[in-house]
Design a protein around this motif. Sequence first.
Motif, PDB file in Angstrom:
ATOM      1  N   UNK A  50       0.811  -1.216   0.000  1.00 19.42           N
ATOM      2  CA  UNK A  50       0.000   0.000   0.000  1.00 19.42           C
ATOM      3  C   UNK A  50       0.844   1.267   0.000  1.00 19.42           C
ATOM      4  N   UNK A  51       2.090   1.155   0.404  1.00 19.51           N
ATOM      5  CA  UNK A  51       2.978   2.331   0.462  1.00 19.51           C
ATOM      6  C   UNK A  51       3.089   2.995  -0.911  1.00 19.51           C
ATOM      7  N   UNK A  52       3.093   2.192  -1.972  1.00 21.04           N
ATOM      8  CA  UNK A  52       3.290   2.713  -3.324  1.00 21.04           C
ATOM      9  C   UNK A  52       2.014   3.209  -3.994  1.00 21.04           C
ATOM     10  N   UNK A  53       0.868   3.018  -3.361  1.00 26.99           N
ATOM     11  CA  UNK A  53      -0.398   3.459  -3.955  1.00 26.99           C
ATOM     12  C   UNK A  53      -0.461   4.982  -3.983  1.00 26.99           C
ATOM     13  N   UNK A  54      -1.107   5.520  -5.014  1.00 26.72           N
ATOM     14  CA  UNK A  54      -1.181   6.977  -5.149  1.00 26.72           C
ATOM     15  C   UNK A  54      -2.438   7.568  -4.523  1.00 26.72           C
ATOM     16  N   UNK A  55      -3.499   6.769  -4.380  1.00 22.33           N
ATOM     17  CA  UNK A  55      -4.730   7.276  -3.767  1.00 22.33           C
ATOM     18  C   UNK A  55      -5.089   6.437  -2.547  1.00 22.33           C
ATOM     19  N   UNK A  56      -5.930   6.997  -1.705  1.00 25.54           N
ATOM     20  CA  UNK A  56      -6.383   6.260  -0.514  1.00 25.54           C
ATOM     21  C   UNK A  56      -7.143   5.007  -0.920  1.00 25.54           C
ATOM     22  N   UNK A  57      -8.017   5.135  -1.928  1.00 28.35           N
ATOM     23  CA  UNK A  57      -8.795   3.980  -2.370  1.00 28.35           C
ATOM     24  C   UNK A  57      -7.883   2.875  -2.880  1.00 28.35           C
ATOM     25  N   UNK A  58      -6.897   3.233  -3.689  1.00 25.82           N
ATOM     26  CA  UNK A  58      -5.969   2.226  -4.214  1.00 25.82           C
ATOM     27  C   UNK A  58      -5.161   1.591  -3.079  1.00 25.82           C
ATOM     28  N   UNK A  59      -4.739   2.395  -2.122  1.00 29.41           N
ATOM     29  CA  UNK A  59      -3.981   1.867  -0.993  1.00 29.41           C
ATOM     30  C   UNK A  59      -4.793   0.879  -0.174  1.00 29.41           C
ATOM     31  N   UNK A  60      -6.036   1.255   0.111  1.00 27.32           N
ATOM     32  CA  UNK A  60      -6.918   0.364   0.867  1.00 27.32           C
ATOM     33  C   UNK A  60      -7.146  -0.923   0.083  1.00 27.32           C
ATOM     34  N   UNK A  61      -7.359  -0.814  -1.225  1.00 31.00           N
ATOM     35  CA  UNK A  61      -7.681  -1.994  -2.019  1.00 31.00           C
ATOM     36  C   UNK A  61      -6.483  -2.926  -2.195  1.00 31.00           C
ATOM     37  N   UNK A  62      -5.281  -2.394  -2.191  1.00 36.00           N
ATOM     38  CA  UNK A  62      -4.095  -3.257  -2.238  1.00 36.00           C
ATOM     39  C   UNK A  62      -4.071  -4.128  -0.985  1.00 36.00           C
ATOM     40  N   UNK A  63      -4.357  -3.522   0.142  1.00 31.70           N
ATOM     41  CA  UNK A  63      -4.423  -4.259   1.402  1.00 31.70           C
ATOM     42  C   UNK A  63      -5.569  -5.272   1.377  1.00 31.70           C
ATOM     43  N   UNK A  64      -6.741  -4.834   0.967  1.00 35.49           N
ATOM     44  CA  UNK A  64      -7.925  -5.695   0.907  1.00 35.49           C
ATOM     45  C   UNK A  64      -7.679  -6.885  -0.026  1.00 35.49           C
ATOM     46  N   UNK A  65      -6.983  -6.654  -1.111  1.00 33.37           N
ATOM     47  CA  UNK A  65      -6.711  -7.746  -2.056  1.00 33.37           C
ATOM     48  C   UNK A  65      -5.903  -8.862  -1.408  1.00 33.37           C
ATOM     49  N   UNK A  66      -4.886  -8.495  -0.653  1.00 33.24           N
ATOM     50  CA  UNK A  66      -4.067  -9.512   0.027  1.00 33.24           C
ATOM     51  C   UNK A  66      -4.904 -10.314   1.021  1.00 33.24           C
ATOM     52  N   UNK A  67      -5.743  -9.638   1.783  1.00 31.84           N
ATOM     53  CA  UNK A  67      -6.573 -10.311   2.778  1.00 31.84           C
ATOM     54  C   UNK A  67      -7.616 -11.191   2.100  1.00 31.84           C
ATOM     55  N   UNK A  68      -8.195 -10.693   1.001  1.00 30.71           N
ATOM     56  CA  UNK A  68      -9.193 -11.466   0.264  1.00 30.71           C
ATOM     57  C   UNK A  68      -8.581 -12.732  -0.315  1.00 30.71           C
TER      58      UNK A  68
END
Length: 198
Positions: free
Chosen positions: A82-100
Amino acid sequence: MASQPLGRRERNKQAKLERITAAASELFAQHGVDEVTTQQIADAADIGTGTLFLYAKTKGELLLLVQNTHYTAALERGQAAAVDATTALDGVMVLVEQITQCNRVQVDNGRTYLREIVFGDPSEPHHAEALSIVGRTEEVVAGILADKAHLSAVEASTLAGVVVAIMFLVLAASVNAELSIPELLASIRAQVAAILPR
């Protein structure tokens, strides 16, 4: 000051715990939690069932023991990505993807794990650890939102609780059991996007 090495008794306990975790993880992955007995896990770990119950009192606790390890690793991967994401939504979704992805390795196990977190006995140690992991997930999401959406700590924390609730509900819902990971992520993304500030 250097930490003291573990004594023989503690090393034996740790070795048994590792054998139990490995046996339960393998059997749950192959057959699903509902199809595995505690006797099968004890046999695979080369211990008696009485010993097994010293480490986890129920099959639900065994699932929590196994899944907590996987979930923690997924959370760490997602946080790093998530560190490399440019938006909050993208950052959250990178995290959510790993958990999913972690949750959907074995669909029934993932859904049962989430139910155990919500309805299990919080006094059990593996359940308490699971609740701690959920708390850490909310903290990571709050950090992403504070950093990338420039929200106050209070706003970020409140929204993080909603984001995690959305994720868990989508992943646990019976109606979503047959959905693919991309379909689950699209549903979560649409709901998270609707609550984030624009």
